[in-house]
Enzyme design. Structure first.
Site, PDB file in Angstrom:
ATOM      1  N   CYS A  95       0.840  -1.204   0.000  1.00 20.67           N
ATOM      2  CA  CYS A  95       0.000   0.000   0.000  1.00 20.67           C
ATOM      3  C   CYS A  95       0.874   1.253   0.000  1.00 20.67           C
ATOM      4  O   CYS A  95       1.511   1.560  -0.983  1.00 20.67           O
ATOM      5  CB  CYS A  95      -0.984  -0.020   1.154  1.00 20.67           C
ATOM      6  SG  CYS A  95      -2.336   1.151   0.912  1.00 20.67           S
ATOM      7  N   HIS A 220      -3.678  -5.390   0.807  1.00 22.33           N
ATOM      8  CA  HIS A 220      -3.108  -5.623   2.135  1.00 22.33           C
ATOM      9  C   HIS A 220      -3.166  -7.100   2.533  1.00 22.33           C
ATOM     10  O   HIS A 220      -4.155  -7.530   3.139  1.00 22.33           O
ATOM     11  CB  HIS A 220      -3.898  -4.841   3.185  1.00 22.33           C
ATOM     12  CG  HIS A 220      -3.578  -3.390   3.232  1.00 22.33           C
ATOM     13  ND1 HIS A 220      -2.504  -2.884   3.908  1.00 22.33           N
ATOM     14  CD2 HIS A 220      -4.204  -2.319   2.689  1.00 22.33           C
ATOM     15  CE1 HIS A 220      -2.475  -1.563   3.794  1.00 22.33           C
ATOM     16  NE2 HIS A 220      -3.495  -1.197   3.049  1.00 22.33           N
ATOM     17  N   GLU A 222      -1.717  -8.491   4.977  1.00 20.08           N
ATOM     18  CA  GLU A 222      -1.737  -8.625   6.437  1.00 20.08           C
ATOM     19  C   GLU A 222      -3.124  -8.382   7.023  1.00 20.08           C
ATOM     20  O   GLU A 222      -3.353  -8.642   8.189  1.00 20.08           O
ATOM     21  CB  GLU A 222      -0.679  -7.713   7.065  1.00 20.08           C
ATOM     22  CG  GLU A 222      -1.074  -6.256   7.255  1.00 20.08           C
ATOM     23  CD  GLU A 222      -1.111  -5.434   5.971  1.00 20.08           C
ATOM     24  OE1 GLU A 222      -0.918  -6.003   4.881  1.00 20.08           O
ATOM     25  OE2 GLU A 222      -1.364  -4.209   6.062  1.00 20.08           O
TER      26      GLU A 222
END
Lengths: 272, 967
Positions: A95, A220, A222
């Protein structure tokens, strides 16, 4: 000895904790380091095998997302960073980290020409921040993406639209730099919103350098590494309960971090 | 010599394209090029290295504008307005080698090609700017070329205040003059007034008597400090004053008492740790952590500058979290907006000459949505939960609620994490942004023209990145080193509040005001002291730790300064370049305000119950209901708000494959813990038109019921109260207030859900002029926002609203009564009615306990707490969320169909249950008379309500999502 991940922080980066958690969950060691501390003590890079520039809003996206943070790295840390990527290391920009690595010219770095800015990651076509789940098809063989075919993970950004010259795009395609594209029903989204959430050219969500060791991606992983994080968790949980099954703990996003761990296990075995 | 750098974005730039699209809708075919402009007076500003650092060579070009345009429109900031882009540009200039004290400014230029008239351009500029904080410059291509481009503007603040000192104010004057000082402010030497102190004659007399006793005139800074400290905003005098026969006042007599009684009743099961004593309330999360919660309002600033008001609100409430105990980490934001219909353009003015119109509702909506977006997203705090409620009476005074949930270890350095105390001898350290004239007398802002000499004092714009740097440094690094003994945030009243409050712990303070770092020279001492410049925290630091603390902050790019010492001499003392300019008793400053007893009256509102004919087309009625602003989807907000940063989102704002905008959320703030934080809110402003007691009870009930429906146990739930009232100097409004407070006392005690924090905003009235120049007063409906926060032991117990499987059984829990007073259905027909929903807390408590057991046993597949639009809307939302058909039979509800469908009786939950759990589920509710099996989830794409309607889900979906989709 397990590999060591250095997760950058500071000036408005904000996903460092969950990114470190992902590495640790995958079995790697790691630490969060403020950029000013790394500048003060650049040896920290020498002791790391993985560099992660996580998501966030460095400098508030002012003067272009990731621009100011990239300028800071370029002026204060560039030589050390060159040494780092010249070694057998892995780098990931997620990002805001993706915008920073693109502005640094760590990708695509044709002919290993690290530092040349060839892709821009800029304002979404909607001119709106977009926080939503998307589907990705993996399209190259970066070590980060080894064995991964598709991923269902979220995006959350205001400036995620890859733009570049036609020549650069051609070369990205030809030389296999495009690592992931946004899809609809398994096929490239062909620019269709919201499947392609930002109007990115050729539905590009992620690219790598030639080696594949430097991965930069807007979505993302994560935030989609555990099943409970998924947007369909409620549906999946209910279904599992009815079928008397247990849901897997992890989801697609963790694979990147596990691949990083595996990369260094393999490398270690080779040298052993 | 000033430098101007123009960076041209590519033709495909999303910002330009979006604007082109918006203009196309108005029938204007244009092409727009966006140019980011940076200006600076610094000698190095034309250095190539610096210029290059502002340009992305892949898509942008510097100082090379196209010639092919018809209009040039530039928008920049007025002097003194926070310019975040300018701030980052200054840092880039420093990186390029300039000194740190350089100043850069940003603006944006639009080059527009197309057939637009002067008035079209002016209209466009109005939609893109706010003249309160921004300057606009428009040129035709001809003018542009003749002038050689746009002017270079350096919006630097120049204050002609050299050598200012604190002035004496003579209070030995007539009562009339005292009243004028209280109302209009201290007179300057030229006779002009500095802006209202907001003090009544009674207060002014108390101040006069105090200084008579001290046998000296008051200094201006002393008066300003007393006015801040005693203000309604800081002292909450209305909630504190004796009211009718309630000597303790509403706050101590009801709200605080409710919490005290609940905590005693719960005994060792008490979940509260810190209530009403800190910047936020704190409850137990697990053995290691507390969670904190605080909800604030930022209404008046948002009416003037919606973006600035909202962003300042959200980053401000973040600081309440950072300033809780020894410092809590912000882990969730929430929001709520009460607005006028954005599709309307009501014409009202602030002045009789009709020169300053109120902002259009659409502008306010977009601005406040964006403000919370920028503040929350840039700070890396997820925003999963919120609401928007509409009523035309919010036209002049929108309500903007912002909340932040924090996480803090229960023990830090061997001490309880929620405790803090400034000790005598500790240094006063202020960290973060510098002080400017921001927010001085903010509430009194009027249509004073803004020029270079009068920077936008009332309006503030938050700077989330400055705050993020400070927050990370304090919460993630410095807090655990134990370098400070206490910390609090700077909000209303600035240092006068933060230092004043902390000094109550030590017993006094001495501030050396000249040490405070300023944004620009020339500010008067009183301005420095009460300035509300944002992004500042105040700490109490033992002298031996100050150097280390300041150095650590500097390493993180955060400025911190020692500005004085906490003392124990019971004096509030300020010196300025050695001269004493304030020296008052702490006691007088904090408790010297005279009591003002209040009396109230109360009259129930409402009209006769209407006798409406049954709808001829029930499907159309359902469409109309789903399309109402209070019911329809607000997905456009949810997708703009980052709701999964920190990786903690479990149950988000859009639920089910059909993406229904949900009223509750679940978050896992500690990734290694299975526990979750459940949030919800409830408010029913419309009900106040009949009975504020019913309004308040319904709000509390809904915030509790939403959370319970999502899976939290009632005994793990706490509440926050935010009162937004109007005309609170009128006995009738105070009577409405007292009734609402009595109602929430009763219901909270019944549910044993304690209040842990609250705030009030008492004068949400717009006083202005209508289109004929006639004076009008528009009061926001008396509104209580109840917010709930609870802990769920394992997120796998979460229950979403979307049905999960065909064949599941649909049950309605709770009783549906003939209660459509002030309902959405009556409002659809232009009626108010009389039968406002009354909340039966006894019956509800029974249900929530039984429901809790069923949810613990995982017998419930989906649940939705009924609210606006009742059962009919709930059924439709479920069908949309699950994208599944439903077969429903209303015959068990003994009311006409339209009443069964749209009654808003509180205390009801609509659930689905897997067939294999039917027996267990029914056994669980045995003896509870209002557990009604009303149908099942069906194949197909229709919501089928027997003998009433057969509605296509696709059409329901469209009716629900269409109204606000394009915003």
């Amino acid at each position: 000895m397990t590999a060591n991940a250095l997760v950058l922080a500071g000036y408005g980066l904000n996903c460092e904790e969950e990114t470190l958690h992902a590495f640790e969950y995958a079995g790697l060691k790691g630490s969060i380091r403020h950029i000013n501390d790394v500048i003060e003590n650049p040896k920290e890079l020498d002791n790391a095998q993985i560099l992660a520039i996580p998501g966030g809003f460095s400098y508030g996206d002012d003067t272009g997302a990731g621009n100011a943070y990239a300028q800071k790295i370029k002026l204060a840390l560039w030589d050390k960073l060159q040494d780092f990527i010249a070694r057998d290391t892995l780098t990931i920009g997620i990002c805001n980290g993706c915008q920073i690595t693109a502005n640094l010219g760590l990708v695509p770095a044709f002919d290993k020409n690290y530092g040349e800015r060839l892709v821009a990651v800029t304002h979404n076509l909607t001119a709106r921040y977009q926080c939503r789940w998307i589907d990705l098809k993996i399209t190259n063989n970066s070590p980060w993406l080894d064995g991964v075919e598709t991923m269902h993970i979220p995006v959350a950004h205001g400036e995620g639209r890859f733009m570049m010259s036609d020549d650069t795009l051609e070369k990205l395609k030809k030389d296999g730099h495009i690592a992931a594209v946004y899809t609809k029903d398994g096929e490239p989204a062909n620019g269709e919103f919201p499947y392609n959430p930002n109007g990115s050219v050729a539905d590009i969500a992620a690219i790598t350098d030639k080696t594949g060791r430097i991965l930069t991606l807007m979505p993302h992983p994560e935030r989609g590494m555990f099943t409970w994080q998924r947007d369909d968790y409620m549906e999946a949980k209910d279904k599992a309960q009815r079928e008397g099954k247990t849901l897997p703990e992890t989801a697609d996003g963790i694979l990147l971090f596990q691949n990083a761990a595996r990369y260094f296990e393999v490398a270690q075995k080779k040298t052993a | 010599m000033a430098t101007r750098i123009e960076v041209l974005a590519p033709p495909e730039d999303g910002r330009g394209k979006t604007l082109e699209k918006a203009l196309k809708k108005q029938g204007k075919d244009v092409k727009i090029r966006v140019v980011d402009v940076y200006s600076s007076e610094h000698a190095m500003a034309n250095d190539e290295k610096f210029v290059t650092s502002l340009v992305n060579p892949v898509t942008q070009k510097a100082n090379d504008l196209p010639k092919d345009f018809d209009w040039a429109l530039e928008i920049g900031f007025l002097p003194g307005v926070t310019d975040n882009i300018g701030h980052t540009t200054s840092e880039l200039l420093a990186l390029a080698g300039a000194d740190n004290d350089n100043e850069c400014y940003s603006s944006r230029l639009y080059l527009i090609k197309g057939d637009l008239s002067q008035s079209d351009i002016e209209r466009l500029s109005e939609s893109l700017s706010n003249t309160l904080i921004q300057r606009v410059s428009i040129k035709t291509a001809g003018e542009f070329n003749a002038d050689g481009g746009m002017e270079t503007v350096i919006p630097k603040v120049h204050l002609d205040n050299k050598g200012v000192v604190a002035d004496d104010v003579d209070l030995n004057v007539s009562d009339e003059e005292l009243e004028i000082i209280g109302n209009q402010g201290i007179a300057d030497s030229d006779g002009s007034r500095r802006g209202p102190l907001g003090m009544s004659l009674l207060y002014m007399q108390a101040v006069r008597d105090y200084f008579a006793k001290e046998a000296r005139p008051a200094k201006d800074i002393e008066l300003e400090t007393i006015a801040q400290t005693w203000s309604e905003h800081c002292k909450h005098t209305i909630f504190a004053s004796p009211i009718d026969d309630v000597k303790d006042g509403l706050y101590k007599g009801y709200i605080k008492r409710a919490t005290k009684e609940i905590r005693e009743a719960k005994g060792e099961n008490d979940i509260c740790v810190s209530v009403f004593s800190d910047n936020a309330g704190g409850i137990i999360f697990d053995d290691e952590y507390l969670i904190t919660d605080k909800v604030e309002t930022h209404n008046s600033p948002s009416a003037l500058d919606p973006f600035g008001g909202a962003i300042t609100g959200i980053v401000g409430v973040n600081r309440d979290c950072i300033g809780f105990g020894q410092g809590a980490k912000p882990v969730i934001n929430r929001y709520g907006f009460c607005l006028a219909d954005p599709r309307t353009s009501p014409e009202y003015y602030r002045d009789s000459a009709k020169t300053t119109p109120v902002l259009p509702p659409e502008t306010i909506m977009k601005g406040v949505v964006e403000g919370v977006e920028a503040g929350g997203n840039q700070s890396g705090i997820p925003t999963p939960q919120g609401f928007v409620t509409f009523d035309d009476r919010f036209v002049g005074k929108p309500l903007v609620f912002v909340g932040t949930i924090g996480l803090i270890p229960r023990t830090i350095n061997g001490k309880p994490g929620h405790e803090k105390k400034a000790n005598a001898g500790d240094k006063i350290v202020v960290a973060g942004g510098r002080v400017g004239r921001d927010g001085i007398h903010g509430a009194t802002f009027s249509s004073v023209a803004l020029d270079e000499g009068s920077p936008a004092t009332a309006v503030q714009i938050g700077d989330p990145i400055t705050q993020k740097k400070m927050s990370d440094a304090i919460i993630k690094e410095i807090r655990d080193l134990g370098l400070y003994t206490a910390i609090t945030d700077n909000g209303a009243g600035g240092m006068s509040s933060s230092i004043g409050e902390m000094a109550e712990q030590s017993g006094g303070f001495h501030v050396e005001l000249e040490k405070v770092p300023l944004k620009y020279p020339g500010m008067a001492p009183w301005e420095i002291w009460i300035s509300e410049s944002q992004e500042r925290m105040t700490m109490a630091v033992p002298p031996e730790n100050t150097d280390e603390l300041i150095a650590l902050l500097a390493k993180r790019g955060v400025e911190a300064t020692v500005v004085g010492t906490y003392t124990d001499d019971e004096r509030a003392k300020i010196t300025y370049h050695g001269e004493i300019i304030m020296d008052m008793e702490m006691d007088f400053l904090h408790d010297g305000n005279p009591e003002t007893p209040l009396t109230t009256t109360f009259t129930r509102g409402g009209e006769k119950e209407p006798n409406l004919p049954a709808p001829t087309d029930h499907e159309q009625t359902l469409h109309d209901m789903l399309g109402r602003l209070n019911i329809c989807s607000k997905e456009f907000i949810s997708t703009q708000y980052d709701h999964n940063v920190q990786g903690s989102a479990v149950l988000g704002p859009l639920q089910g494959p059909g993406r229904v905008y949900a009223e509750s959320s679940i978050t896992k703030p500690v990734l290694t813990s299975e526990k979750g934080v459940v949030l919800s809110q409830g408010l029913f402003p419309l009900y106040s038109d009949i009975d504020t007691g019913a309004m308040a009870a319904a709000g509390v009930d809904l915030s509790v019921r939403n959370a319970v429906a999502a899976g939290v146990d009632l005994n793990q739930l706490a509440l926050l109260d935010n009162f937004c009232w109007c005309s609170s100097d009128e006995p009738e409004r105070l009577g409405q207030l007292k009734r609402a407070v009595e109602a929430i006392y009763e219901i909270a005690v019944k549910y044993e859900t304690p209040f842990i924090s609250g705030k009030d905003s008492m004068f949400n009235d717009f006083k202005g002029f209508d289109k004929d120049g006639k004076q009008v007063k528009i009061s926001a409906p008396p509104t209580l926002l109840a917010s709930s926060i609870g802990v769920i032991p394992n997120v796998d117990r979460a229950i979403s609203l979307a049905p999960k499987a065909v064949g599941d059984l649909v049950y309605l829990l709770g009783e549906t009564k003939d209660e459509l007073g002030a309902s959405e259905y009556y409002d659809l027909h232009g009626k108010l009615g009389n039968n406002v929903p009354e909340t039966d807390s006894h019956q509800n408590l029974r249900l929530y306990k039984l429901y809790g057991r069923a949810s613990r046993d995982k017998l419930i597949a989906s649940a939705y707490a009924l609210n606006f639009g009742g059962l009919g809307v709930a059924l439709a939302k479920k069908a949309i969320a699950g994208q599944m058909g439903m077969d429903i039979d209303l015959s068990a509800i003994d009311l006409p169909h339209e009443k069964a469908l749209y009654s808003e009786s509180t205390g009801r939950i609509l659930v689905t249950v897997a067939p294999q759990n039917k027996a267990k589920f029914e056994k669980n509710f045995k003896g509870f008379e209002h557990c009604t099996h009303i149908g099942h989830i069906a194949y197909g794409n229709r919501l089928n309500i027997q003998n009433v309607l057969k509605a296509d889900i696709e059409k329901l979906d469209e009716a629900y999502k269409k109204p606000l989709r394009e915003y």
